[in-house]
Design an enzyme around this catalytic site. Sequence first.
Site, mmCIF file in Angstrom:
data_model
loop_
_atom_site.group_PDB
_atom_site.id
_atom_site.type_symbol
_atom_site.label_atom_id
_atom_site.label_comp_id
_atom_site.label_asym_id
_atom_site.label_seq_id
_atom_site.Cartn_x
_atom_site.Cartn_y
_atom_site.Cartn_z
ATOM 1 N N VAL A 110 69.413 69.065 -14.812
ATOM 2 C CA VAL A 110 68.448 70.061 -15.298
ATOM 3 C C VAL A 110 68.282 71.123 -14.206
ATOM 4 C CG1 VAL A 110 66.125 70.447 -16.183
ATOM 5 C CG2 VAL A 110 67.254 68.242 -16.556
ATOM 6 N N SER B 18 65.187 69.516 -7.681
ATOM 7 C CA SER B 18 65.326 68.459 -6.684
ATOM 8 C C SER B 18 63.979 68.303 -5.985
ATOM 9 C CB SER B 18 66.395 68.847 -5.649
ATOM 10 O OG SER B 18 66.257 68.052 -4.482
ATOM 11 N N GLN C 103 73.231 63.067 -13.502
ATOM 12 C CA GLN C 103 74.584 63.522 -13.170
ATOM 13 C C GLN C 103 74.569 64.381 -11.910
ATOM 14 O OE1 GLN C 103 77.207 62.481 -15.605
ATOM 15 N NE2 GLN C 103 77.947 62.677 -13.511
ATOM 16 N N LYS C 104 73.381 64.887 -11.559
ATOM 17 C CA LYS C 104 73.267 65.705 -10.343
ATOM 18 C C LYS C 104 73.769 64.915 -9.135
ATOM 19 C CE LYS C 104 70.096 67.984 -7.361
ATOM 20 N NZ LYS C 104 69.819 66.869 -6.449
ATOM 21 N N HIS D 125 63.738 64.504 -13.339
ATOM 22 C CA HIS D 125 63.362 63.112 -13.628
ATOM 23 C C HIS D 125 62.866 63.004 -15.079
ATOM 24 C CE1 HIS D 125 62.426 63.319 -9.145
ATOM 25 N NE2 HIS D 125 63.273 62.304 -9.193
ATOM 26 N N MET E 83 62.678 58.124 -6.523
ATOM 27 C CA MET E 83 61.947 58.066 -5.250
ATOM 28 C C MET E 83 60.651 58.868 -5.363
ATOM 29 S SD MET E 83 64.716 57.853 -2.219
ATOM 30 C CE MET E 83 65.028 59.590 -2.062
ATOM 31 N N LEU F 60 58.081 63.591 -8.677
ATOM 32 C CA LEU F 60 58.786 63.825 -9.946
ATOM 33 C C LEU F 60 58.799 65.299 -10.331
ATOM 34 C CD1 LEU F 60 57.646 60.812 -12.182
ATOM 35 C CD2 LEU F 60 59.524 60.936 -10.527
HETATM 36 P P1 AMP Z 1 65.545 60.809 -6.799
HETATM 37 O O1 AMP Z 1 64.088 60.598 -7.064
HETATM 38 O O2 AMP Z 1 65.859 62.122 -6.158
HETATM 39 O O3 AMP Z 1 66.217 59.627 -6.154
HETATM 40 O O4 AMP Z 1 66.209 60.928 -8.247
HETATM 41 C C1 AMP Z 1 66.037 59.936 -9.214
HETATM 42 C C2 AMP Z 1 66.979 60.180 -10.337
HETATM 43 O O5 AMP Z 1 66.743 61.476 -10.907
HETATM 44 C C3 AMP Z 1 68.439 60.149 -9.884
HETATM 45 O O6 AMP Z 1 69.214 59.429 -10.835
HETATM 46 C C4 AMP Z 1 68.813 61.615 -9.859
HETATM 47 O O7 AMP Z 1 70.184 61.850 -10.095
HETATM 48 C C5 AMP Z 1 67.973 62.173 -11.001
HETATM 49 N N1 AMP Z 1 67.778 63.613 -10.851
HETATM 50 C C6 AMP Z 1 67.327 64.261 -9.742
HETATM 51 N N2 AMP Z 1 67.341 65.594 -9.954
HETATM 52 C C7 AMP Z 1 67.817 65.793 -11.198
HETATM 53 C C8 AMP Z 1 68.084 66.953 -11.998
HETATM 54 N N3 AMP Z 1 67.859 68.186 -11.548
HETATM 55 N N4 AMP Z 1 68.580 66.775 -13.247
HETATM 56 C C9 AMP Z 1 68.813 65.523 -13.728
HETATM 57 N N5 AMP Z 1 68.590 64.388 -13.016
HETATM 58 C C10 AMP Z 1 68.098 64.529 -11.778
#
Ligand code: AMP
Length: 281
Positions: free
Chosen positions: A176, A185, A148-149, A37, A30, A33
């Site tokens: 991470v 996040s 995996q978060k 990501h 989303m 980044l």
């Molecule tokens: P989002 O943009 O928040 O929807 O996240 C996109 C992808 O990045 C999803 O598969 C999340 O699980 C992954 N993601 C978000 N934060 C982390 C993190 N700290 N470590 C690893 N993957 C992440």
Amino acid sequence: MKVFRTPSEVRAWSLEQRCAGKSVGLVPTMGALHVGHGALMKECAKRDDARIFSLFVNPAQFAPHEDYAHYPRTFDRDCELAAEWGMEAVYCPTAEAMYPEGYTTYVTVEELDQRLCSVTRPHFFRGVATVVTKLFNAVLPNRAYFGQKDAQQCAIIRRMVQDLDFGVEIVAVPTVREPDGLAFSSRNEYLNAADRERALGLSRGLQKGRALIEAGERDPNKVIEAVRQTMNGVEVDYVELVNADTIQPLDVVEGKVLLAVAAKVGKARLIDNIIYEVPQS
Ligand code: AMP
């Protein structure tokens, strides 16, 4: 960075890659980044010949009272970072194109969407499963990368891919964290300095849970209660111990266990988890 805005544009690019014998890797995001990501993108760059990320703030996974309107949107910076991490293309459709007026088709993955985040966000995984289906149908990836978060999301996508015969390999990438334990996040941007400190309650709780399980505690309720006690300073939404694949509660802490927490900290709702393989006794 190649920019695709419609399913037909991105599908044409993907088919060209696949016809040339290249594997296509997709990293759904989303945007806003961060290095979490980045880990998914670097993993994709290791495995796939053609690499694309999607950037779409999906209205179908937000309830009306949630942060859809305020979610950080940083397109240019995201494209720069993604290029550094090995991406060559981005798929960023508009919300109107994804969900035009009269849109009626949604995907639900039953049973796995009954606990954890589904309790306070009952709309959420229907939105996620639907958008991932649409992204897969547009991008036609060989592999897709998830963090995996979002452990419940990983379990749901894996089940959906298996049940609906998508033929896409799902790669789950470890969480991470910042050096002090806070998981990266996009919503960490909502935290002020005091909230940032309080947010460590989530990883502190998980560490406590891990220590208890490693010390031999097998009663899920005792682990959950101790984790809750340790998460002082945050407004706990849930602490749950479930099977990591089925998201069903445990009678005994054994097998592939997921210890998952969610909490409100200031304006942000944060989630975190650990997955632990506990030998059967
Ligand atoms: P989002 O943009 O928040 O929807 O996240 C996109 C992808 O990045 C999803 O598969 C999340 O699980 C992954 N993601 C978000 N934060 C982390 C993190 N700290 N470590 C690893 N993957 C992440």
